[in-house]
Design a protein around this motif. Structure first.
Motif, PDB file in Angstrom:
ATOM      1  N   ARG A 121      12.787 -69.041-105.563  1.00  0.00           N
ATOM      2  CA  ARG A 121      13.676 -67.900-105.429  1.00  0.00           C
ATOM      3  C   ARG A 121      12.837 -66.686-105.101  1.00  0.00           C
ATOM      4  N   ALA A 122      13.392 -65.801-104.301  1.00  0.00           N
ATOM      5  CA  ALA A 122      12.670 -64.589-103.939  1.00  0.00           C
ATOM      6  C   ALA A 122      13.650 -63.443-103.790  1.00  0.00           C
ATOM      7  N   GLU A 158       9.396 -73.356-112.703  1.00  0.00           N
ATOM      8  CA  GLU A 158      10.472 -72.643-112.021  1.00  0.00           C
ATOM      9  C   GLU A 158       9.870 -71.316-111.554  1.00  0.00           C
ATOM     10  N   LEU A 159       9.657 -71.196-110.251  1.00  0.00           N
ATOM     11  CA  LEU A 159       8.872 -70.093-109.697  1.00  0.00           C
ATOM     12  C   LEU A 159       9.744 -69.094-108.949  1.00  0.00           C
ATOM     13  N   THR A 160       9.717 -67.850-109.410  1.00  0.00           N
ATOM     14  CA  THR A 160      10.448 -66.757-108.774  1.00  0.00           C
ATOM     15  C   THR A 160       9.447 -65.709-108.309  1.00  0.00           C
ATOM     16  N   ALA A 161       9.655 -65.193-107.107  1.00  0.00           N
ATOM     17  CA  ALA A 161       8.797 -64.141-106.571  1.00  0.00           C
ATOM     18  C   ALA A 161       9.633 -62.896-106.330  1.00  0.00           C
ATOM     19  N   VAL A 162       9.114 -61.757-106.748  1.00  0.00           N
ATOM     20  CA  VAL A 162       9.774 -60.486-106.467  1.00  0.00           C
ATOM     21  C   VAL A 162       8.756 -59.567-105.821  1.00  0.00           C
ATOM     22  N   GLY A 163       9.098 -59.111-104.640  1.00  0.00           N
ATOM     23  CA  GLY A 163       8.253 -58.169-103.924  1.00  0.00           C
ATOM     24  C   GLY A 163       8.792 -56.762-104.065  1.00  0.00           C
ATOM     25  N   GLY A 221       0.165 -62.052-103.977  1.00  0.00           N
ATOM     26  CA  GLY A 221       1.328 -62.824-104.414  1.00  0.00           C
ATOM     27  C   GLY A 221       1.443 -64.146-103.679  1.00  0.00           C
ATOM     28  N   ARG A 222       1.156 -64.138-102.395  1.00  0.00           N
ATOM     29  CA  ARG A 222       1.189 -65.370-101.592  1.00  0.00           C
ATOM     30  C   ARG A 222       0.191 -66.377-102.135  1.00  0.00           C
ATOM     31  N   GLN A 223      -1.028 -65.921-102.422  1.00  0.00           N
ATOM     32  CA  GLN A 223      -2.047 -66.807-102.977  1.00  0.00           C
ATOM     33  C   GLN A 223      -1.651 -67.331-104.352  1.00  0.00           C
ATOM     34  N   LEU A 224      -1.077 -66.467-105.170  1.00  0.00           N
ATOM     35  CA  LEU A 224      -0.632 -66.882-106.499  1.00  0.00           C
ATOM     36  C   LEU A 224       0.460 -67.941-106.414  1.00  0.00           C
ATOM     37  N   VAL A 225       1.473 -67.679-105.594  1.00  0.00           N
ATOM     38  CA  VAL A 225       2.580 -68.635-105.455  1.00  0.00           C
ATOM     39  C   VAL A 225       2.054 -69.983-104.978  1.00  0.00           C
ATOM     40  N   ALA A 226       1.201 -69.977-103.971  1.00  0.00           N
ATOM     41  CA  ALA A 226       0.663 -71.234-103.445  1.00  0.00           C
ATOM     42  C   ALA A 226      -0.132 -71.987-104.510  1.00  0.00           C
ATOM     43  N   ALA A 227      -0.962 -71.289-105.266  1.00  0.00           N
ATOM     44  CA  ALA A 227      -1.777 -71.932-106.299  1.00  0.00           C
ATOM     45  C   ALA A 227      -0.910 -72.473-107.434  1.00  0.00           C
ATOM     46  N   ILE A 228       0.078 -71.688-107.857  1.00  0.00           N
ATOM     47  CA  ILE A 228       0.968 -72.129-108.933  1.00  0.00           C
ATOM     48  C   ILE A 228       1.801 -73.317-108.475  1.00  0.00           C
ATOM     49  N   ALA A 284       6.228 -58.260 -98.726  1.00  0.00           N
ATOM     50  CA  ALA A 284       5.640 -58.974 -99.860  1.00  0.00           C
ATOM     51  C   ALA A 284       6.539 -60.139-100.273  1.00  0.00           C
ATOM     52  N   THR A 285       7.834 -59.894-100.316  1.00  0.00           N
ATOM     53  CA  THR A 285       8.778 -60.953-100.689  1.00  0.00           C
ATOM     54  C   THR A 285       8.701 -62.111 -99.716  1.00  0.00           C
ATOM     55  N   GLU A 286       8.705 -61.817 -98.439  1.00  0.00           N
ATOM     56  CA  GLU A 286       8.672 -62.869 -97.413  1.00  0.00           C
ATOM     57  C   GLU A 286       7.382 -63.679 -97.485  1.00  0.00           C
ATOM     58  N   ALA A 287       6.260 -63.022 -97.723  1.00  0.00           N
ATOM     59  CA  ALA A 287       4.981 -63.735 -97.831  1.00  0.00           C
ATOM     60  C   ALA A 287       5.019 -64.730 -98.992  1.00  0.00           C
ATOM     61  N   MET A 288       5.593 -64.308-100.113  1.00  0.00           N
ATOM     62  CA  MET A 288       5.660 -65.188-101.280  1.00  0.00           C
ATOM     63  C   MET A 288       6.694 -66.296-101.095  1.00  0.00           C
TER      64      MET A 288
END
Length: 134
Positions: free
Chosen positions: A50-51, A29-34, A14-21, A39-43
């Motif tokens: 938003r996380a 508009e990027l939201t991360a859910v762990g 998820g961290r890699q995905l968020v960084a690449a996106i 997992a949430t904190e990494a993203m």
């Protein structure tokens, strides 16, 4: 475009995905859910606007997303060492959003035909998201 990234365990994918996106699609508009707080904190640290954490966050975020990105395990109940609940898998599967799933073989299921390295798969995710915008 509202993009939802879902990940569990340590949130490395998820961290890699968020960084690449974030890098390639800065206006998304990027939201991360762990599935857990790690997992949430990494993203969040990788750049998610938003996380949130947990089952209800997945259920709500899936209703609002245009695209859902994550490991293939997010559509398999009890995957990611049991972190994906049946309700989470159902919410992802029933969402009107486009699902872009990365075929990792670490979800308790083996995806045959998954080849190439992680960087190649991340680029495929970015390409698929770009096509959705056109």
């Amino acid at each position: 475009m509202k993009i939802l990234v879902i990940d569990g365990q340590g949130g490395g994918l998820g961290r890699q995905l968020v960084a690449a996106i974030r890098k390639e699609l800065p206006d998304a508009e990027l939201t991360a859910v762990g599935t857990n707080s790690a997992a949430t904190e990494a993203m969040r640290k990788a750049g998610a606007e938003r996380a949130a954490t947990g089952e209800n966050a997945v259920l709500v975020a899936c209703r609002r997303a245009d695209a859902i990105v994550g490991p293939v395990g997010i559509v398999i109940a009890d995957a990611l060492l049991g972190e994906i609940t049946p309700a989470m898998a159902c919410a992802v599967g029933q969402s009107a959003a486009r699902r872009i799933l990365i075929p990792t073989n670490r979800c308790g299921s083996r995806v045959v035909g998954a080849h190439g390295g992680m960087s190649a798969m991340l680029q495929e995710v970015i390409d698929a998201l770009r096509q959705d915008r056109e």
